[in-house]
Design an enzyme around this catalytic site. Sequence first.
Site, PDB file in Angstrom:
ATOM      1  N   ASP A   1       0.831  -1.204   0.000  1.00 10.67           N
ATOM      2  CA  ASP A   1       0.000   0.000   0.000  1.00 10.67           C
ATOM      3  C   ASP A   1       0.865   1.253   0.000  1.00 10.67           C
ATOM      4  O   ASP A   1       0.435   2.312  -0.454  1.00 10.67           O
ATOM      5  CB  ASP A   1      -0.914   0.027   1.237  1.00 10.67           C
ATOM      6  CG  ASP A   1      -1.886  -1.145   1.240  1.00 10.67           C
ATOM      7  OD1 ASP A   1      -1.926  -1.873   0.239  1.00 10.67           O
ATOM      8  OD2 ASP A   1      -2.603  -1.308   2.237  1.00 10.67           O
ATOM      9  N   ASP A   6      -2.400   5.703  -2.974  1.00  8.68           N
ATOM     10  CA  ASP A   6      -1.827   4.548  -2.287  1.00  8.68           C
ATOM     11  C   ASP A   6      -1.118   3.728  -3.364  1.00  8.68           C
ATOM     12  O   ASP A   6      -1.642   3.579  -4.487  1.00  8.68           O
ATOM     13  CB  ASP A   6      -2.920   3.686  -1.646  1.00  8.68           C
ATOM     14  CG  ASP A   6      -3.451   4.246  -0.316  1.00  8.68           C
ATOM     15  OD1 ASP A   6      -3.077   5.368   0.060  1.00  8.68           O
ATOM     16  OD2 ASP A   6      -4.250   3.539   0.326  1.00  8.68           O
ATOM     17  N   HIS A  11      -7.929   0.314  -3.908  1.00  9.99           N
ATOM     18  CA  HIS A  11      -6.797  -0.532  -4.331  1.00  9.99           C
ATOM     19  C   HIS A  11      -7.172  -1.425  -5.520  1.00  9.99           C
ATOM     20  O   HIS A  11      -8.264  -1.968  -5.599  1.00  9.99           O
ATOM     21  CB  HIS A  11      -6.258  -1.387  -3.189  1.00  9.99           C
ATOM     22  CG  HIS A  11      -5.702  -0.538  -2.077  1.00  9.99           C
ATOM     23  ND1 HIS A  11      -5.340  -1.046  -0.852  1.00  9.99           N
ATOM     24  CD2 HIS A  11      -5.431   0.797  -2.013  1.00  9.99           C
ATOM     25  CE1 HIS A  11      -4.890  -0.074  -0.084  1.00  9.99           C
ATOM     26  NE2 HIS A  11      -4.937   1.066  -0.771  1.00  9.99           N
ATOM     27  N   CYS A  54      -0.916  -7.670  -1.251  1.00 14.60           N
ATOM     28  CA  CYS A  54      -0.906  -6.561  -0.279  1.00 14.60           C
ATOM     29  C   CYS A  54       0.284  -6.644   0.676  1.00 14.60           C
ATOM     30  O   CYS A  54       0.859  -5.619   1.043  1.00 14.60           O
ATOM     31  CB  CYS A  54      -2.167  -6.587   0.569  1.00 14.60           C
ATOM     32  SG  CYS A  54      -3.680  -6.316  -0.344  1.00 14.60           S
TER      33      CYS A  54
HETATM   34  N1  ABU Z   1      -6.059  -3.946  -0.464  1.00 16.99           N
HETATM   35  C1  ABU Z   1      -6.907  -4.806  -1.151  1.00 16.99           C
HETATM   36  C2  ABU Z   1      -8.317  -4.763  -0.616  1.00 16.99           C
HETATM   37  C3  ABU Z   1      -9.261  -4.723  -1.713  1.00 16.99           C
HETATM   38  C4  ABU Z   1     -10.653  -5.162  -1.374  1.00 16.99           C
HETATM   39  O1  ABU Z   1     -11.072  -5.139  -0.208  1.00 16.99           O
HETATM   40  O2  ABU Z   1     -11.375  -5.583  -2.292  1.00 16.99           O
END
Ligand code: ABU
Length: 406
Positions: free
Chosen positions: A137, A223, A274, A380
Site C-alpha cells: 500500500d 496509495d 486498491h 498486499c
Molecule cells: N487492499 C486490497 C483490498 C481490496 C478489497 O477489499 O477488495
Amino acid sequence: MSENDHPHAPKKTKTTAPVSAFRKSLGNEKGLVNSWNEWDTLEEIIVGIADKAVIPPKEPAFEMKVKDSGKIHMLEGTGYRTEQSIKMANDQLNYFVELLEGEGVVVRRPDVVDFNVPVKTPDWEVPRMNTSACPRDLLLTLGNEVIEATMSWRSRFFEYRPYRGILKDYMKRDPCMLWTCAPKPLMADNLYRSDYPTDYSAKNKELVRNYIYLTSEEEPIFDAADIMRFGKDIFVHMGFTTNEFGFEWLRRHCASRGMRAHMLHFPDDLCPFHCDATFVPLRPYLALENPARPMEPFERRIFEENDWKLITAAQPNTMEMPALSQCSPWLCMNVLSLSEKVIFCEETEKEMMNLFNDYGFDTIPVPFRNVFEFGGSFHCVTTDIRRRGKKQSYFKALDAQEAAAQ
Ligand code: ABU
C-alpha cells in the site's frame, strides 16, 4: 594542505553513484532494486509483519470501507489487535517467507513499530495508526526506484517508518537506486467530502459513475496498491485512495522516466480501494479481472487493441471474511507471481487455482486467511524489489501512437 585534505572538502563516500553507473541504470542495467512489472521472475521482496498492529481509528475513508464490507463493528475497535490474532497472522506470514526463501527469493522484513500511539499534525489528530502488514500500500517499485506513496488515510500518514531501515540499506548498497517520497498531503478536513453519502444508495452509484469519490481533489493522494505495473506502462486505479491530482503527479513522474501512466475506473465498485482485488496482470498479454467490478469499456479497449486477453476471476471460495477484516472476499484475486509461470494462491481458493492451471500456470497453495484481518493477502503484504527482467513495452499500439506524435 591540498584542497582534498581540507576538513570541509566534500568526502567521497561509497554511496555516491558514479554517473556512468547511473546512466546505465536508466538504460535498464539491472541493480539491486529492479522491478518493472508484476510477473517477471522474483528475486527479492519485502514481506510485511503483523506485530503491534491496531484496528485503525474511525476516519472518513476507513468508515466507508468497513460499511462496504459489512464490518461496521470495527469502528468500535480501541487499540491493538489481539495477541492471538497477531501470532496467527505472523505464523502464516513466516511460513510464506519460508516458501519464498525455499524458491531462492531474498526476503526483507520491516522494523517492528508500535502502531498504538496517537498521531497529531497541525491539521488533525488520530488516536492510533494501522499496521506494517501491507508494504504494497505504501511502496511502489518502478525499475530502480522505490516511491513512498502519499497515502490517503490519516492513520497511515506515518506508515513509512517501519521501512526506512530497509530503504536506507538499499540506497547504501545500490548506487543506482532512486528513493523518492511523493509529496506528503496535509490530509486536512477538506481532503474528505463531508457530504458524501455512506449508505450505498442510488446517489453513491451516481457519484462513482461520475468519478466523484469520497476524497476530494484538494491535493495529490495515492496509495501504491492502486498501481499495477506493466513495464513501460502503469495503470492507476482511481477511487477513494487515489485522486486525479495524485494520478497527475504519477503521470508526470513516469513521463520523466520515459514511462506512461493510464487511469482505470471500475464504476460498479461503490468503494473503490486498491487495484489488487480488481484487476491483476499475470504475465505478458494476460490479466485477471473481477466480474463484480467491470472496467470502464473505453479503458478496456486499450488492452484489446494491444492483444491483451482479460480473463474473469473465479468466484471466491466463500463470501465470509474474518470478523475484523475490512477487505472484500475478492482477496481471492490478491495473488503474488513468483514468475510468469508460478503463482502463490490462498489454499482454500480452489476455483481460482483451477482457473490458473487452465491457463498453464503452476500454483503454490498457501494458508493465509489469518492474515486477511491485517489488510490483505499475498499482493498486499509484499513489495517486490527485484525481478529478473527489464523495462519493456507490452503496448505496441501505444508505441506506434507515440512515435507518430513525435
Ligand atoms: N487492499 C486490497 C483490498 C481490496 C478489497 O477489499 O477488495
